[in-house]
Design a protein around this motif. Sequence first.
Motif, PDB file in Angstrom:
ATOM      1  N   ASN A  44     -20.498   4.206  33.227  1.00 24.81           N
ATOM      2  CA  ASN A  44     -19.602   4.411  32.096  1.00 24.81           C
ATOM      3  C   ASN A  44     -20.392   5.044  30.955  1.00 24.81           C
ATOM      4  O   ASN A  44     -21.538   4.668  30.687  1.00 24.81           O
ATOM      5  CB  ASN A  44     -18.998   3.093  31.615  1.00 24.81           C
ATOM      6  CG  ASN A  44     -18.011   2.511  32.610  1.00 24.81           C
ATOM      7  OD1 ASN A  44     -17.423   3.234  33.417  1.00 24.81           O
ATOM      8  ND2 ASN A  44     -17.809   1.209  32.556  1.00 24.81           N
ATOM      9  N   PHE A  45     -19.758   6.016  30.276  1.00 22.82           N
ATOM     10  CA  PHE A  45     -20.414   6.728  29.178  1.00 22.82           C
ATOM     11  C   PHE A  45     -19.461   6.867  28.000  1.00 22.82           C
ATOM     12  O   PHE A  45     -18.239   6.952  28.179  1.00 22.82           O
ATOM     13  CB  PHE A  45     -20.824   8.147  29.616  1.00 22.82           C
ATOM     14  CG  PHE A  45     -22.269   8.306  29.977  1.00 22.82           C
ATOM     15  CD1 PHE A  45     -23.189   8.753  29.039  1.00 22.82           C
ATOM     16  CD2 PHE A  45     -22.704   7.996  31.245  1.00 22.82           C
ATOM     17  CE1 PHE A  45     -24.523   8.909  29.382  1.00 22.82           C
ATOM     18  CE2 PHE A  45     -24.031   8.144  31.605  1.00 22.82           C
ATOM     19  CZ  PHE A  45     -24.954   8.603  30.660  1.00 22.82           C
ATOM     20  N   LEU A 139      -8.172   1.315  28.385  1.00 21.34           N
ATOM     21  CA  LEU A 139      -9.592   1.280  28.719  1.00 21.34           C
ATOM     22  C   LEU A 139      -9.965  -0.012  29.425  1.00 21.34           C
ATOM     23  O   LEU A 139     -10.814  -0.017  30.330  1.00 21.34           O
ATOM     24  CB  LEU A 139     -10.440   1.472  27.454  1.00 21.34           C
ATOM     25  CG  LEU A 139     -10.407   2.863  26.823  1.00 21.34           C
ATOM     26  CD1 LEU A 139     -11.303   2.908  25.595  1.00 21.34           C
ATOM     27  CD2 LEU A 139     -10.833   3.932  27.826  1.00 21.34           C
ATOM     28  N   TYR A 140      -9.340  -1.111  29.033  1.00 22.87           N
ATOM     29  CA  TYR A 140      -9.622  -2.371  29.725  1.00 22.87           C
ATOM     30  C   TYR A 140      -9.207  -2.264  31.188  1.00 22.87           C
ATOM     31  O   TYR A 140      -9.945  -2.649  32.093  1.00 22.87           O
ATOM     32  CB  TYR A 140      -8.882  -3.529  29.056  1.00 22.87           C
ATOM     33  CG  TYR A 140      -9.180  -4.864  29.693  1.00 22.87           C
ATOM     34  CD1 TYR A 140     -10.409  -5.488  29.492  1.00 22.87           C
ATOM     35  CD2 TYR A 140      -8.241  -5.497  30.505  1.00 22.87           C
ATOM     36  CE1 TYR A 140     -10.695  -6.713  30.080  1.00 22.87           C
ATOM     37  CE2 TYR A 140      -8.521  -6.720  31.099  1.00 22.87           C
ATOM     38  CZ  TYR A 140      -9.750  -7.319  30.877  1.00 22.87           C
ATOM     39  OH  TYR A 140     -10.037  -8.528  31.484  1.00 22.87           O
ATOM     40  N   TYR A 141      -8.040  -1.692  31.408  1.00 25.57           N
ATOM     41  CA  TYR A 141      -7.558  -1.528  32.787  1.00 25.57           C
ATOM     42  C   TYR A 141      -8.473  -0.589  33.583  1.00 25.57           C
ATOM     43  O   TYR A 141      -8.887  -0.912  34.706  1.00 25.57           O
ATOM     44  CB  TYR A 141      -6.127  -0.989  32.781  1.00 25.57           C
ATOM     45  CG  TYR A 141      -5.686  -0.441  34.114  1.00 25.57           C
ATOM     46  CD1 TYR A 141      -5.378  -1.288  35.165  1.00 25.57           C
ATOM     47  CD2 TYR A 141      -5.618   0.942  34.326  1.00 25.57           C
ATOM     48  CE1 TYR A 141      -4.998  -0.781  36.407  1.00 25.57           C
ATOM     49  CE2 TYR A 141      -5.239   1.446  35.552  1.00 25.57           C
ATOM     50  CZ  TYR A 141      -4.930   0.584  36.587  1.00 25.57           C
ATOM     51  OH  TYR A 141      -4.576   1.080  37.818  1.00 25.57           O
ATOM     52  N   LEU A 160     -17.762   2.873  20.378  1.00 25.82           N
ATOM     53  CA  LEU A 160     -16.425   2.281  20.416  1.00 25.82           C
ATOM     54  C   LEU A 160     -16.472   0.762  20.300  1.00 25.82           C
ATOM     55  O   LEU A 160     -15.452   0.096  20.472  1.00 25.82           O
ATOM     56  CB  LEU A 160     -15.717   2.668  21.721  1.00 25.82           C
ATOM     57  CG  LEU A 160     -15.444   4.152  21.935  1.00 25.82           C
ATOM     58  CD1 LEU A 160     -14.618   4.364  23.200  1.00 25.82           C
ATOM     59  CD2 LEU A 160     -14.742   4.781  20.731  1.00 25.82           C
ATOM     60  N   GLU A 161     -17.629   0.235  19.974  1.00 29.83           N
ATOM     61  CA  GLU A 161     -17.741  -1.225  19.915  1.00 29.83           C
ATOM     62  C   GLU A 161     -16.848  -1.820  18.840  1.00 29.83           C
ATOM     63  O   GLU A 161     -16.228  -2.864  19.037  1.00 29.83           O
ATOM     64  CB  GLU A 161     -19.194  -1.625  19.668  1.00 29.83           C
ATOM     65  CG  GLU A 161     -19.421  -3.131  19.730  1.00 29.83           C
ATOM     66  CD  GLU A 161     -20.879  -3.508  19.709  1.00 29.83           C
ATOM     67  OE1 GLU A 161     -21.172  -4.701  19.883  1.00 29.83           O
ATOM     68  OE2 GLU A 161     -21.734  -2.605  19.526  1.00 29.83           O
ATOM     69  N   SER A 171     -16.329  -5.028  29.156  1.00 29.22           N
ATOM     70  CA  SER A 171     -16.020  -4.447  30.461  1.00 29.22           C
ATOM     71  C   SER A 171     -16.495  -2.986  30.535  1.00 29.22           C
ATOM     72  O   SER A 171     -16.991  -2.541  31.572  1.00 29.22           O
ATOM     73  CB  SER A 171     -14.516  -4.520  30.725  1.00 29.22           C
ATOM     74  OG  SER A 171     -14.176  -3.938  31.953  1.00 29.22           O
ATOM     75  N   PHE A 172     -16.359  -2.278  29.438  1.00 30.08           N
ATOM     76  CA  PHE A 172     -16.750  -0.863  29.369  1.00 30.08           C
ATOM     77  C   PHE A 172     -18.276  -0.731  29.333  1.00 30.08           C
ATOM     78  O   PHE A 172     -18.887  -0.092  30.182  1.00 30.08           O
ATOM     79  CB  PHE A 172     -16.110  -0.256  28.120  1.00 30.08           C
ATOM     80  CG  PHE A 172     -16.302   1.211  27.927  1.00 30.08           C
ATOM     81  CD1 PHE A 172     -16.557   2.069  28.986  1.00 30.08           C
ATOM     82  CD2 PHE A 172     -16.204   1.763  26.650  1.00 30.08           C
ATOM     83  CE1 PHE A 172     -16.724   3.427  28.796  1.00 30.08           C
ATOM     84  CE2 PHE A 172     -16.362   3.118  26.435  1.00 30.08           C
ATOM     85  CZ  PHE A 172     -16.626   3.946  27.510  1.00 30.08           C
TER      86      PHE A 172
END
Length: 353
Positions: A44-45, A139-141, A160-161, A171-172
């Motif tokens: 993930n980026f 994004l969670y999905y 995006l924190e 999760s990301f």
Amino acid sequence: MSDLIDTRTPLELSHLPAQFVGREAEQDTLTDAFGVEGESRLQNFHVYGPRGTGKTHLLQRFLTTFPPTFTTCYLSGIHQNTQYKSLERLYHLLTGTTLGTGHHVADIQRKVEEQVTLPTVIVVDEVDFLLLNDGDDLLYYLTRLENTAVITVSANRRSLEEPLDERTYSSFHPQHLTLNEYTANAARQILADRARKALQPQSLQRAALTYITATTQNISIGITWLREAAETADDRITRDLVQNVEVTAYHEFVKSLLNEFTTHHRRLYNTIARLEQERGPLLTTGTVYSEYSKRCETAGVAPLSERRISDFLTHLELLDLIEATYYRGGRKGKTREIKLVDWNSRSDSEETS
């Protein structure tokens, strides 16, 4: 088409060049992380960079480097600005078919999950527009899907924190890649390459190119400016010519951004530009909405609600077309003062609708 232009394609913002000048290190970072030249891995980026730094082209080109054993998907948060629209688009990219109407989000999620049979890389460009709605849920999905990597792209947030729920960010948990603004030298190389491919030989004066790239390193503006000069020139693009078309070129750039949005976005931007011309900068949202409503009445269309126009002002902020200062207090709690983002040698606004 101007006699100076042999082929227009390299002067289009949508043109995807084979090589990216000044972005070799960023390409290597992605390649090394995903291992696309050998055994591919999923990471993930989050990719950040100001507008005009080549983020979209870099990621679109990167997606083409994956082997056929991978599935790659590109989503635009401008066009797919809700979870529902994003899932619809994702399903279409995965299957080549379009869903009918009346599906619940959970139904589409299940259908998408059934189609993710190969390692899958999903780019979510312009993620800020999604985050204004239910992008956090999307994004969670996506980050919970098995065998899937998510790459978010933003022109506004280095991380995006802060805007994401803790569970979503956990999760990301992305790696980060930042694209800094181009140097004047890199911008000159990029525009010179476009000019060689698009224009007749010896038709671009070196001083003209130097002036453009010394004024802006936003490649999207630079390309638009070069194209406007080429379309205007009789026999050669000179420094005087690019100076003469500077403001027109910026308005063409604004038009290209707003063409991705609605007529009301364009009318709102024009309202701000006209008010700033008449009254100076630092306009209140109430003043802008009142004038926007009058312009709608003149055009014979119904104005959108204040709440909706407030959302559209946020869109203009995300596009880096206006700046806003927020204040607490007042009858409705929070207000903002608005002004156009400064542009070198800007003069009277032209209509962009």
